[in-house]
Design a protein around this motif. Structure first.
Motif, mmCIF file in Angstrom:
data_model
loop_
_atom_site.group_PDB
_atom_site.id
_atom_site.type_symbol
_atom_site.label_atom_id
_atom_site.label_comp_id
_atom_site.label_asym_id
_atom_site.label_seq_id
_atom_site.Cartn_x
_atom_site.Cartn_y
_atom_site.Cartn_z
ATOM 1 N N SER A 1 -3.479 -13.159 -3.670
ATOM 2 C CA SER A 1 -2.690 -12.227 -4.019
ATOM 3 C C SER A 1 -2.360 -12.078 -5.055
ATOM 4 O O SER A 1 -1.245 -13.083 -5.567
ATOM 5 N N LYS A 2 -2.366 -11.393 -5.957
ATOM 6 C CA LYS A 2 -1.889 -11.071 -7.667
ATOM 7 C C LYS A 2 -0.596 -10.438 -7.183
ATOM 8 O O LYS A 2 -0.463 -8.924 -7.087
ATOM 9 N N HIS A 3 0.941 -10.572 -7.648
ATOM 10 C CA HIS A 3 2.151 -9.995 -7.319
ATOM 11 C C HIS A 3 1.768 -9.713 -8.627
ATOM 12 O O HIS A 3 2.912 -10.275 -10.138
ATOM 13 N N THR A 4 1.943 -7.616 -9.489
ATOM 14 C CA THR A 4 1.296 -7.531 -10.148
ATOM 15 C C THR A 4 2.618 -6.566 -10.734
ATOM 16 O O THR A 4 2.877 -5.369 -10.329
ATOM 17 N N LEU A 5 3.466 -6.766 -11.507
ATOM 18 C CA LEU A 5 4.833 -5.738 -12.049
ATOM 19 C C LEU A 5 4.156 -4.172 -12.442
ATOM 20 O O LEU A 5 3.318 -4.684 -14.312
ATOM 21 N N ARG B 1 1.068 -0.937 -0.102
ATOM 22 C CA ARG B 1 -0.322 -0.241 -0.312
ATOM 23 C C ARG B 1 1.151 1.758 0.424
ATOM 24 O O ARG B 1 0.386 2.592 -0.591
ATOM 25 N N GLN B 2 2.161 0.913 0.346
ATOM 26 C CA GLN B 2 2.823 2.090 0.513
ATOM 27 C C GLN B 2 3.871 2.583 -0.103
ATOM 28 O O GLN B 2 3.036 3.733 -1.703
ATOM 29 N N ILE B 3 3.833 1.228 -1.949
ATOM 30 C CA ILE B 3 4.088 1.657 -3.291
ATOM 31 C C ILE B 3 3.575 2.715 -3.644
ATOM 32 O O ILE B 3 3.370 3.462 -4.868
ATOM 33 N N ALA B 4 1.756 2.133 -3.370
ATOM 34 C CA ALA B 4 0.702 3.034 -3.891
ATOM 35 C C ALA B 4 0.741 4.150 -3.460
ATOM 36 O O ALA B 4 -0.009 5.069 -4.665
ATOM 37 N N THR B 5 0.701 4.703 -2.654
ATOM 38 C CA THR B 5 -0.219 5.548 -2.254
ATOM 39 C C THR B 5 1.323 7.329 -1.750
ATOM 40 O O THR B 5 1.444 7.445 -1.695
ATOM 41 N N PHE C 1 10.461 0.178 -12.482
ATOM 42 C CA PHE C 1 9.607 -0.529 -11.896
ATOM 43 C C PHE C 1 8.855 -1.210 -10.616
ATOM 44 O O PHE C 1 9.710 -0.113 -10.011
ATOM 45 N N ALA C 2 7.384 -0.800 -10.680
ATOM 46 C CA ALA C 2 6.797 -0.974 -9.346
ATOM 47 C C ALA C 2 6.326 -2.329 -9.020
ATOM 48 O O ALA C 2 5.597 -2.813 -9.779
ATOM 49 N N PHE C 3 6.582 -3.113 -7.870
ATOM 50 C CA PHE C 3 5.756 -4.861 -8.306
ATOM 51 C C PHE C 3 5.425 -5.488 -6.632
ATOM 52 O O PHE C 3 5.674 -5.454 -5.634
ATOM 53 N N PRO C 4 4.165 -4.394 -6.132
ATOM 54 C CA PRO C 4 3.155 -4.205 -5.476
ATOM 55 C C PRO C 4 2.738 -5.829 -5.397
ATOM 56 O O PRO C 4 3.339 -6.510 -6.108
ATOM 57 N N SER C 5 1.987 -6.676 -3.956
ATOM 58 C CA SER C 5 1.794 -8.186 -3.938
ATOM 59 C C SER C 5 0.088 -7.627 -4.204
ATOM 60 O O SER C 5 -0.919 -9.310 -3.659
ATOM 61 N N SER C 6 -0.501 -6.641 -4.643
ATOM 62 C CA SER C 6 -1.536 -6.865 -5.642
ATOM 63 C C SER C 6 -2.088 -6.682 -5.808
ATOM 64 O O SER C 6 -1.607 -5.516 -7.067
ATOM 65 N N ALA C 7 -3.778 -6.432 -6.577
ATOM 66 C CA ALA C 7 -3.218 -5.805 -8.365
ATOM 67 C C ALA C 7 -4.343 -5.231 -7.933
ATOM 68 O O ALA C 7 -3.929 -4.011 -8.909
#
Length: 491
Positions: free
Chosen positions: A411-415, A207-211, A220-226
């Motif tokens: 949990s879809k690890h989405t790059l 969530r930090q990566i996205a916010t 690239f950003a590679f969080p753990s959720s779609a």
């Protein structure tokens, strides 16, 4: 110590630990460490350090494997080995008692002092020590010396330096912490290097990566959720994304706790153990404590029955927990709209507020689970991949149990690539067979289900072969509203 030096030290350390495990029962840990140190010194002074750990591992493996097969040597190999072990008898200083300045073994003489090379058959030793054989050996040395003088004119030929490997393209990414071990794996580093890429990563809560993370510094950003990846795509105006692997959410517990909750109707036995979220929420609603469960003699503590999670304000795994709980609290329906959000918020907030301090990433609570036991956290919310990866590393102890929440979420690890370099990493992770195989070894499910199934079977981890009871997560905006509501409940 520079950052590159620290990384090299870390890679060498991990590689040494891996080789100690690989050659357990064949070579002692001390011997493996000595060989690694000796081989590494051969690369001292090389200005390009990126490939050093990979090259050292390759040479060390060859030397250890050669030594392991020593019992099957041919007579000619044994002769050469015996001659090498008795070079002290052939050197002029051993024969005459003199001490030339350059006497002794050189650094580049691997194997001379290795224990497995010190016991050549007696018949060859006797021949080497015999006067006739010694004369022949000395004569051979003289002939070789004459040939060298004639062909080089008495001058030393300068050693041709080895060609430096081509420079790697460094690609930087920010990733969910549960993938850090994968990216730091020397085999993964090697697989990327074979494609001309050096990947550097920083871990953070998804969530930090996205916010809140400054993505301008990354490729690239590679969080753990779609949902988190979707937000990044919208913010950065990126149309491309990759989902190279995934992992369902799970709960790590212990056999006594699983048995206790089975009697309470929360855990159900089957091909894999499942955790009934509806029954669990009913216990939470009643403020049920562990010591209030009937027949509880294994964990009679005055604590509320709660699953330990990460901080929902920063971590994706906690957001996935919220998604499941809100679905069940909403009558087994995905939450949508302000009315539904308001109705489920009191139920889901309680799940977090009563935990006390929570960490930002799943590595913290799971490491505590592995190291401390069930005392502080008898139920820990994790990614399935973490448990399988730990089993592959031999870190799962007897009595540790994996259960699947019913329902669960995937949990879809989405790059999300932020430029062409990041796009290359996404494509490699999604298509390269070696990287896909290594992802399975770290517990992730990829496009080839058989690879993950083999890893789980090899390490005796009962996993769900077919993920059936899986629900959708709320939209990103709805999930954010729920997370903000929980955050405000913290005060």
């Amino acid at each position: 110590m520079s950052v590159d030096t620290v990384r090299e030290e870390q890679a060498i350390r991990r590689m040494t630990e891996h080789l100690v495990q690989v050659f357990t029962g064949i070579h002692s840990a001390e011997h493996v460490e000595v060989v690694v140190g000796t081989v590494r010194h051969r690369f001292d002074g090389r200005p390009v350090r990126d490939f050093i750990p990979v090259l050292v591992e390759r040479v060390v493996r060859q030397e250890l494997e050669t030594a392991a097969g020593a019992s099957g040597e041919t007579p000619s190999e044994t002769t050469a080995q015996a001659f090498q072990n008795t070079t002290a008898d052939v050197r002029p200083d051993a024969a005459t008692g003199t001490s030339p300045d350059n006497a002794g073994d050189t650094v580049d003489s691997p194997g001379i002092h290795a224990p497995e090379n010190s016991a050549a058959p007696r018949v060859w030793t006797d021949r080497v020590r015999s006067k006739g054989f010694l004369s022949l050996a000395l004569a051979a040395v003289v002939v070789v010396a004459v040939v060298v003088v004639v062909t080089t004119g008495g001058r030393e030929e300068p050693e041709t330096p080895a060609a430096a490997p081509p420079p790697l393209a460094t690609v930087r990414g920010v990733i969910g912490s549960e993938k850090q071990a994968f990216f730091e794996d020397p085999q993964v580093v090697k697989a990327f290097a074979a494609k001309g890429v050096k990947v550097e990563v920083d871990p953070a809560g998804s969530r930090q990566i996205a916010t809140s993370i400054d993505l301008g510094r990354y490729d690239f950003a590679f969080p753990s959720s779609a949902p988190a990846a979707d937000r990044i795509q919208r913010q950065r105006h990126v149309s491309q994304k990759y989902t190279p692997f995934s992992s369902p959410m799970a709960i790590a517990t212990f056999q006594p706790i699983a048995d206790l909750l089975t009697k309470a109707g929360v855990v159900k036995k089957g091909a894999v153990r499942t955790f009934d979220v509806a029954r669990y929420l009913a216990l939470v609603a009643k403020d049920k404590r562990w010591d209030q469960l009937a027949g509880n003699k294994v964990y009679p503590v005055r604590k509320n029955i709660l699953v330990s999670t990460t901080d929902p304000r920063t971590s994706n795994s906690a957001a996935m927990y919220l998604a499941i709980a809100s679905y069940v609290a909403n009558g087994n329906t995905v939450v949508h709209g302000a009315t539904a959000e308001v109705e489920v918020l009191p139920t889901v907030s309680k799940l977090f507020l009563r935990q006390g301090y929570t960490e930002n990433t799943t590595e913290g609570p799971f490491d505590e689970y592995l190291a401390v036991g069930m005392g502080p956290s008898p139920l820990v919310w994790i990614y399935e991949a973490q448990f399988v990866d730990a089993a592959a590393q031999g870190r799962i102890k007897p009595g540790m149990v994996l259960t699947y929440p019913s329902p669960t979420v995937l949990s879809k690890h989405t790059l999300v690539p932020l430029n062409a370099s990041g796009d290359k990493v996404g494509r490699l992770l999604s298509t390269d067979p070696e990287l896909q195989r290594l992802a399975a070894e770290h517990g992730f499910r990829s496009g080839d289900a058989s690879q993950f199934a083999k890893v789980a079977a090899d390490h005796d981890v009962p996993v769900a072969a077919d993920l059936i009871d899986v629900v959708d997560t709320p939209s990103y905006d709805t999930l954010e509203q729920l997370l903000d509501g929980v955050a405000k409940s913290y005060g």
